[in-house]
Design a protein around this motif. Structure first.
Motif, short mmCIF file in Angstrom:
data_model
loop_
_atom_site.label_atom_id
_atom_site.label_comp_id
_atom_site.label_asym_id
_atom_site.label_seq_id
_atom_site.Cartn_x
_atom_site.Cartn_y
_atom_site.Cartn_z
N VAL A 99 1.09 -1.16 -0.12
CA VAL A 99 -0.22 -0.10 0.18
C VAL A 99 1.31 1.52 -0.19
CG1 VAL A 99 -1.84 1.56 0.90
CG2 VAL A 99 -1.81 -0.78 1.00
N ASP A 100 0.85 1.75 -0.98
CA ASP A 100 1.36 3.13 -1.28
C ASP A 100 0.73 4.21 -1.81
OD1 ASP A 100 4.67 4.17 -3.46
OD2 ASP A 100 3.11 5.05 -1.54
N LYS A 101 0.44 5.07 -0.52
CA LYS A 101 -0.72 6.40 -0.73
C LYS A 101 -0.11 7.37 -0.90
CE LYS A 101 -4.03 4.16 2.60
NZ LYS A 101 -5.10 3.82 1.96
N THR A 102 1.18 7.46 -1.24
CA THR A 102 2.40 8.45 -1.79
C THR A 102 1.41 9.52 -3.50
OG1 THR A 102 3.74 8.13 -1.61
CG2 THR A 102 4.49 9.79 -2.42
N PRO A 103 1.41 10.39 -3.02
CA PRO A 103 0.17 11.25 -4.21
C PRO A 103 0.96 11.72 -4.97
CG PRO A 103 0.24 13.01 -2.77
CD PRO A 103 0.81 11.62 -1.85
N GLU A 104 0.23 11.45 -6.84
CA GLU A 104 1.13 11.78 -7.83
C GLU A 104 0.63 11.51 -8.63
OE1 GLU A 104 4.63 9.41 -8.42
OE2 GLU A 104 4.38 8.14 -6.99
N PRO A 105 0.49 12.82 -9.88
CA PRO A 105 -0.30 12.82 -11.03
C PRO A 105 -0.51 11.27 -11.37
CG PRO A 105 2.01 14.03 -10.79
CD PRO A 105 1.87 13.27 -10.02
N TRP A 106 0.12 10.20 -11.35
CA TRP A 106 0.05 9.23 -12.21
C TRP A 106 -0.96 8.33 -10.89
CZ3 TRP A 106 2.58 6.58 -15.98
CH2 TRP A 106 4.07 7.18 -16.27
N THR A 107 -1.38 8.57 -9.58
CA THR A 107 -2.45 7.64 -8.73
C THR A 107 -3.76 7.57 -9.14
OG1 THR A 107 -1.09 9.30 -6.95
CG2 THR A 107 -3.29 8.07 -5.98
N GLU A 108 -4.18 8.30 -9.50
CA GLU A 108 -5.83 7.69 -9.60
C GLU A 108 -5.61 7.22 -10.87
OE1 GLU A 108 -8.66 10.90 -10.48
OE2 GLU A 108 -9.71 9.41 -12.06
N ASP A 109 -4.60 6.71 -11.42
CA ASP A 109 -5.05 6.19 -13.37
C ASP A 109 -4.44 4.85 -12.42
OD1 ASP A 109 -4.10 7.80 -15.91
OD2 ASP A 109 -6.40 7.22 -14.79
N VAL A 110 -3.47 4.46 -11.50
CA VAL A 110 -2.51 3.65 -11.28
C VAL A 110 -3.49 3.06 -10.52
CG1 VAL A 110 -0.63 2.49 -9.50
CG2 VAL A 110 0.30 4.33 -10.93
N SER A 111 -3.96 3.49 -9.44
CA SER A 111 -4.99 2.87 -8.75
C SER A 111 -5.82 2.10 -9.51
CB SER A 111 -6.23 3.80 -7.57
OG SER A 111 -6.48 4.56 -8.05
N ALA A 112 -6.20 2.04 -10.40
CA ALA A 112 -7.40 1.69 -11.48
C ALA A 112 -7.04 0.19 -11.50
CB ALA A 112 -8.00 2.60 -12.99
N PHE A 113 -6.18 0.10 -11.65
CA PHE A 113 -5.37 -1.38 -12.23
C PHE A 113 -5.60 -2.61 -10.48
CE2 PHE A 113 -4.07 -0.66 -16.35
CZ PHE A 113 -3.44 0.27 -16.19
N GLU A 114 -5.77 -1.13 -9.11
CA GLU A 114 -5.89 -2.46 -7.92
C GLU A 114 -6.45 -3.57 -8.29
OE1 GLU A 114 -8.00 -2.97 -5.34
OE2 GLU A 114 -6.28 -4.03 -4.04
N PRO A 115 -7.61 -4.00 -8.88
CA PRO A 115 -8.45 -5.32 -9.19
C PRO A 115 -8.08 -6.19 -9.58
CG PRO A 115 -9.89 -2.89 -9.50
CD PRO A 115 -8.65 -2.65 -9.11
N VAL A 116 -6.63 -5.27 -10.07
CA VAL A 116 -5.55 -7.26 -10.81
C VAL A 116 -4.80 -7.59 -10.13
CG1 VAL A 116 -4.41 -6.77 -12.46
CG2 VAL A 116 -5.41 -5.56 -13.13
#
Lengths: 140, 411
Positions: A99-116
């Protein structure tokens, strides 16, 4: 399960396919294959003073692979190689349960892959475009 | 005769395992690996519980019992192939069997000799010959495929020259299900004095293979694709060829005598079975062959043909039809087995198979270890449904429902 994996954000990212088509005169390029399924990603990149100014990709791959490449198309310009590698590491960590909650520009898109995460056989689908980009950056 | 797949399914405990999301399991991936019936599971356990010992070299009762079980399985394989037990070599599978031929028979080949494979081959019957080519300078040629996923026999005459020493092709394609015209291949080989190897991995689960009638020289098959344990397979080879072939691997069992300077080798098949073999798995393979022998193959074939026809006829109508889904390979039942590959325009096989998994359907997607075939078809991969004697109409119903869902989500 299918709804979780093929949710709206991932489908939108794949459909948008930001950066698709490759670059006419890239500064560096790399092609990476997934030997398990035959998917292939070619990533083109141009840098100025170590900063990505252009990125383009050609993807022969599944929805997850296309969405991941689109993420790169959306966020890679303006980044440096170390930024990309950090995001690659974040995705790899996330897929392995970190779990890495560091916010950065990619965060929202990266989190979209969490269900994988629970689908280990699909991890490479998400990582392949980043592998190609990192290889291109190493070639630059 | 009415065939009841429910009676077959009842013998396979895997079907009691809930699939993804608690759905019933619809296993349509038998070409990748077949499921295992109770009698094989029992045979494996019973062997290890009552007869486990190393074979041949011991004199105690367990060694004798294990040897009898191991050699008994060899006789069962020999009967299955209509061959002599001395021609049956246990390997770790079809891949190892073909590599054995490439290394051992391959030593008789010289630079400039030709080996013919095909564009349809699984990598296990392509890569070993490429490696031989790179080691020894043989010329490797590829029989092309037709648009419907069969070997292009019209190219036989031009491809098989008098320099050809071996034709190595699939008996049944793991991608398209197409059956090879073996008599045409054998005739072409005989005309130039070449040998024939058949990759029988996909064929062997469908009943006995008469290698004598086929007229081939080598036959390879895998236990796990014919309802047996994984990790074991068979190379059958003509006695006169095996007699002249040097060993592939060296170690125990395959020797006659060993000194510091000179080692002499055992006769086949022992010459090619170095080290302790997968004894328990061989016993399991024998039990699988016994189980295959209990089936009414005519009834099974009729049942599988009916299900295959349902898939071939129904798949084109899914997602509104309009040619969105295309079968890759033979379009009908003639000269094919129940392995059906298809391409959905705009949908990747991995996504299709993932969505089907959510419906409890086990499907296979990708290049199926046949990248050269995929290049010939200008495809990255296909989705593949492959049936077994335990397949039934509910599997096809679930396949269609899952594909409708996949098409809606992905296209």
């Amino acid at each position: 399960m299918n709804d979780a994996l093929y949710h709206k954000a991932v489908m939108r990212m794949a459909a948008t396919s930001k950066g698709a088509g490759g670059l006419e005169n890239p500064g560096a390029t790399a092609t990476v294959d997934n030997p398990l399924c035959g998917d292939r990603v070619t990533m083109d990149v141009t840098l100025a003073d170590g900063v990505i100014t252009e990125v383009g990709h050609k993807v022969r791959g599944c929805v997850l692979c296309q969405a991941s490449a689109s993420t790169i198309g959306e966020h890679a310009v303006g980044q440096r190689a170390e930024d990309v590698k950090r995001v690659q590491g974040r995705i790899l960590g996330m897929l392995n349960g970190a779990v890495d909650k560091t916010p950065e520009p990619w965060t929202e898109d990266v989190s979209a892959f969490e269900p994988v995460t629970p689908h280990k056989s699909r991890h490479k689908c998400v990582l392949l475009p980043f592998d190609a980009l990192v290889e291109a950056l190493d070639n630059a | 005769m009415t065939f009841d797949p429910a009676k077959i399914r009842a013998q396979f405990p895997i079907f009691e395992v809930p699939a993804t999301g608690g759905a019933a399991l619809h296993y349509l991936d038998s070409a990748a690996t077949a499921q295992v019936p109770d009698v094989v599971l029992d045979a494996v356990r019973t062997h290890d519980a009552t007869a486990r010992g190393n074979i041949k070299r011991g004199v105690h009762f367990l060694a004798e019992r294990a040897t009898e079980a191991y050699e008994g399985a060899r006789e069962k394989v020999a009967d299955f192939l209509n061959a002599s037990p001395s021609e049956v070599i246990f390997t770790s599978g079809t891949t190892a069997a073909i590599n054995l031929v490439a290394h051992s028979f391959g030593q008789s080949l010289e630079a400039g000799d030709e080996v013919v494979v095909s564009e349809l081959e699984h990598h296990s019957n392509m890569v070993p010959w490429q490696m031989l080519r790179d080691r020894s300078g043989i010329v490797l040629k590829y029989l092309p495929v037709t648009a419907d996923g069969r070997l292009d026999l019209e190219a036989l005459e031009s491809t098989v020259t008098d320099k050809c020493k071996l034709i190595a092709v699939t008996h049944v394609s793991n991608v398209t299900g197409a059956v090879t015209n073996v008599s045409a291949i054998v005739a072409a080989a005989k005309a130039v004095g070449a040998r024939v190897l058949l990759d029988g991995a996909q064929r062997a689960s469908h009943g006995p293979v008469d290698v004598a009638a086929l007229g081939v020289d080598f036959y390879a098959m895998s236990s796990h694709k014919m309802f047996g344990p994984s990790g074991v397979g068979v190379l059958w080879g003509r006695a006169e060829l095996l007699a002249d072939m040097p060993p592939f691997m060296g170690g125990g069992e395959m020797i006659r005598s060993v000194t510091k300077d000179v080692t002499t080798f055992a006769d086949p098949p022992a010459r090619f079975e170095a080290g302790t073999p997968p004894i328990t798995q061989v016993v399991g393979m024998g039990a699988a062959i016994d189980w295959i022998g209990t089936l009414d193959q005519e009834a099974v074939t009729s049942h599988l043909n009916r299900l295959t026809e349902r898939v071939l006829n129904g798949i084109a109508d899914l997602g509104g039809g309009n040619g969105r889904i295309k079968v890759v390979g033979p379009q009908g039942l003639q000269e094919r087995y129940p392995v059906i590959s298809f391409d959905i325009n705009g949908a990747h096989p991995h996504d299709i198979c993932q969505i089907l998994d959510g419906h409890g359907v086990a499907l296979r997607g990708g290049h199926h270890c046949a990248q050269v075939f995929m290049d010939a078809m200008d495809l990255a991969g296909t989705s593949r449904a492959s049936l077994g004697p335990y397949s039934d109409d509910s599997d096809i119903d679930a396949l269609f429902a899952g594909l409708e869902d996949a098409i809606e989500r992905l296209t």
